[in-house]
Design an enzyme around this catalytic site. Structure first.
Site, short mmCIF file in Angstrom:
data_model
loop_
_atom_site.label_atom_id
_atom_site.label_comp_id
_atom_site.label_asym_id
_atom_site.label_seq_id
_atom_site.Cartn_x
_atom_site.Cartn_y
_atom_site.Cartn_z
N HIS A 70 0.81 -1.21 0.00
CA HIS A 70 0.00 0.00 0.00
C HIS A 70 0.84 1.27 0.00
O HIS A 70 0.37 2.34 -0.38
CB HIS A 70 -0.99 -0.05 1.18
N GLY A 85 5.91 6.36 -4.29
CA GLY A 85 6.29 4.95 -4.13
C GLY A 85 6.62 4.57 -2.71
O GLY A 85 5.95 4.99 -1.76
N ASP A 200 -9.67 -8.87 7.91
CA ASP A 200 -10.59 -8.55 9.01
C ASP A 200 -11.46 -7.35 8.68
O ASP A 200 -12.08 -6.78 9.56
CB ASP A 200 -9.84 -8.38 10.34
C1 HEM Z 1 -3.92 -7.55 -6.64
C2 HEM Z 1 -3.41 -6.90 -5.65
C3 HEM Z 1 -3.89 -7.05 -4.23
C4 HEM Z 1 -5.16 -6.96 -3.73
C5 HEM Z 1 -6.43 -6.65 -4.50
C6 HEM Z 1 -5.07 -7.21 -2.31
C7 HEM Z 1 -6.14 -7.18 -1.43
C8 HEM Z 1 -6.08 -7.53 -0.10
C9 HEM Z 1 -7.19 -7.51 0.81
C10 HEM Z 1 -8.60 -7.09 0.47
C11 HEM Z 1 -6.74 -7.94 2.01
C12 HEM Z 1 -7.56 -8.10 3.30
C13 HEM Z 1 -7.40 -6.89 4.16
C14 HEM Z 1 -8.32 -6.98 5.36
O1 HEM Z 1 -9.52 -7.13 5.17
O2 HEM Z 1 -7.83 -6.91 6.50
C15 HEM Z 1 -5.34 -8.22 1.87
C16 HEM Z 1 -4.54 -8.68 2.87
C17 HEM Z 1 -3.19 -8.78 2.77
N1 HEM Z 1 -2.41 -8.42 1.69
FE1 HEM Z 1 -3.08 -8.01 -0.15
N2 HEM Z 1 -3.76 -7.44 -1.98
C18 HEM Z 1 -3.01 -7.34 -3.12
C19 HEM Z 1 -1.63 -7.44 -3.20
C20 HEM Z 1 -0.80 -7.56 -2.13
C21 HEM Z 1 0.63 -7.39 -2.16
C22 HEM Z 1 1.43 -7.01 -3.40
C23 HEM Z 1 1.09 -7.60 -0.89
C24 HEM Z 1 2.49 -7.54 -0.35
C25 HEM Z 1 3.56 -7.81 -1.04
C26 HEM Z 1 -0.07 -7.94 -0.07
C27 HEM Z 1 -0.01 -8.31 1.25
C28 HEM Z 1 -1.11 -8.61 2.03
C29 HEM Z 1 -1.02 -9.15 3.37
C30 HEM Z 1 0.26 -9.57 4.08
C31 HEM Z 1 -2.33 -9.24 3.84
C32 HEM Z 1 -2.78 -9.75 5.21
C33 HEM Z 1 -2.99 -8.64 6.20
C34 HEM Z 1 -3.45 -9.21 7.54
O3 HEM Z 1 -3.54 -10.44 7.71
O4 HEM Z 1 -3.70 -8.40 8.44
N3 HEM Z 1 -1.19 -7.88 -0.85
N4 HEM Z 1 -4.95 -7.97 0.58
#
Ligand code: HEM
Ligand SMILES: *[C@@H]1O[C@H](CO)[C@@H](O)[C@H](O)[C@H]1NC(C)=O
Ligand SMILES: *[C@@H]1O[C@H](CO)[C@@H](O)[C@H](O)[C@H]1NC(C)=O
Ligand SMILES: *[C@@H]1O[C@H](CO)[C@@H](O)[C@H](O)[C@H]1NC(C)=O
Length: 371
Positions: A70, A85, A200
């Site tokens: 993000h 960035g 969450d």
């Molecule tokens: C297509 C791109 C992406 C989308 C649409 C996306 C979307 C999401 C969403 C909706 C969540 C759940 C957030 C919540 O409800 O708490 C999430 C969690 C997460 N995302 Fe992504 N994400 C993307 C790419 C990435 C990238 C590039 C990374 C890191 C390199 C990443 C790392 C994470 C991590 C570690 C979580 C877990 C957070 C937690 O457990 O508290 N995501 N993502």
């Protein structure tokens, strides 16, 4: 000629680097480092591990890792968005950026890291990358990430709309990432992060719902389970509750949820083979993620001005699950395969349907969860 000169310059620089290689003693009088810029990170590492991560691959590690996305993907080569960035803007302008709809839930990570910015002499961009790389090392099976120091503090906030969301189409996701400097393969490599992830914000009551059956291990179950036929959404809800952001998961009754974006990227002709290639290939997934993270961690930065302090990143915990398995009750007949390459042959877990422990929010790992 120009080419030869460039090669010579690089060779000379490498030689000079080697000749000057000596360790500096840090102001703390205890630690030594390859460069004085690395010194501030010894105490930061101890502080993060002791007071935030507690040595675990829990919620705070996941949230810190998520911040790298993000923060970094706010960048735009075309100039469509003003963000700089991987510059820490999500920390420095948290009140603005965590309010963007695609950044829902990032306020937790921002609130968790903010005190460390006050306690240590580091920039916000360096802090985010360092927290993610250090925390990830607590996740069994994770690669040891590169860590560079010297990102200047952000001067402007990122702009709303730059970060793709879970309801977006594959077209939208790939073109936004391309504008931030990433190929479609690299997008899939970065999604290895979702192997240690829970949502969450999308499910009701802010329950942390995992994206795969092993949310505290950096393993390839995620790439397998997203390919399985979905049956329902968790918690006996009848329909997904966000506008297209959630779709049916194969293990809903066990509390697993699935993002529409992951579902679509796993099946799209442009990305399906890259996705499938990581199923049951732990080392490929680790190496792909490590390489893609090198890029995500320096989006918008002049890497010539950064100092390599990777030596500060702990050696990650070894993988506990080297081979993917079909969760009990599922099999290769549920694989929705669109890539033509042969699918790996996998065992199915014995017994009744897999149970994913439901853990309370906070710093928990699998071992602490009620069984
Ligand atoms: C297509 C791109 C992406 C989308 C649409 C996306 C979307 C999401 C969403 C909706 C969540 C759940 C957030 C919540 O409800 O708490 C999430 C969690 C997460 N995302 Fe992504 N994400 C993307 C790419 C990435 C990238 C590039 C990374 C890191 C390199 C990443 C790392 C994470 C991590 C570690 C979580 C877990 C957070 C937690 O457990 O508290 N995501 N993502
Ligand atoms: C957050 O966003 C909403 C609408 O998306 C807006 O009404 C509100 O003013 C914003 N809050 C802050 C602090 O910017
Ligand atoms: C970056 O910003 C943080 C938070 O305002 C501050 O503590 C730190 O000293 C700044 N670092 C530099 C190098 O300006
Ligand atoms: C879902 O519904 C089934 C059958 O009605 C019930 O046995 C189960 O306990 C419910 N699960 C949850 C999480 O409410």
């Amino acid at each position: 000629m120009v080419f030869k000169l460039a090669v010579l310059t690089i060779a000379l620089a490498a030689f000079a680097g080697a000749a000057n290689y000596k360790r500096v003693t840090c102001p703390d009088g205890v630690n030594t480092a390859t460069h004085e810029a690395c010194c501030a990170f010894f105490s930061l590492r101890d502080d993060l591990q002791t007071n935030l991560f507690e040595g675990e691959c829990g919620e705070d590690v996941h949230e810190s890792l998520r911040l790298t996305f993000h923060d970094g993907v706010s960048f735009s080569k075309s100039g469509a968005f003003k963000g700089d960035g991987a510059d820490g803007s999500i920390l420095l302008f948290g009140n603005i950026e965590t309010n963007f709809s695609e950044n829902l839930g990032t306020d937790d990570g921002v609130d968790a890291l903010a005190p460390f910015l006050t306690r240590h002499l580091v920039t916000a961009g360096d802090l985010i990358q360092f927290a993610a790389a250090t925390g990830l090392a607590n996740c069994p099976g994770a690669p040891r990430l590169q860590f560079l120091v010297g990102r200047p503090n952000a001067t402007i906030p990122a702009e709303d709309g730059a970060i793709p969301g879970p309801a977006d189409t594959v077209d939208t996701i790939l073109s936004r990432f391309a504008d931030a400097g990433f190929t479609s393969n690299e997008v899939i490599h970065l999604l290895a992060s979702h192997s240690v992830a829970r949502s969450d914000t999308i499910v009701p009551d802010h329950q942390a719902v995992p994206f795969d059956s092993t949310p505290f291990n950096f393993d390839t179950q995620f790439f397998l389970e997203v390919l399985l036929k979905g049956t329902a959404v968790p918690f006996n809800r009848t329909t997904p509750n966000t506008v297209g952001g959630e779709v049916d998961s194969p293990l809903a009754s066990e509390g697993e949820m699935r993002l529409q974006s992951d579902f679509a990227l796993a099946r799209d002709p442009r990305t399906a083979c890259e996705w499938q290639s990581m199923v049951d290939n732990q080392f490929l997934m680790m190496e792909n993620f490590r390489t893609a993270m090198m890029k995500l961690s320096v989006v918008g930065q002049d890497t010539r001005k950064l100092v390599d302090c990777s030596e500060l990143i702990p050696e990650p915990k070894p993988a506990v699950k080297l081979h993917a398995t079909f969760p009990a009750g599922t099999s290769r007949f549920e694989v929705q395969q669109t890539c033509r390459a042969p699918f790996p042959v996998l065992r199915t877990d014995p017994g009744k349907a897999t149970t994913i422990p439901e853990c309370p929010d906070g710093d928990v790992n699998l071992a602490d969860c009620p069984s």
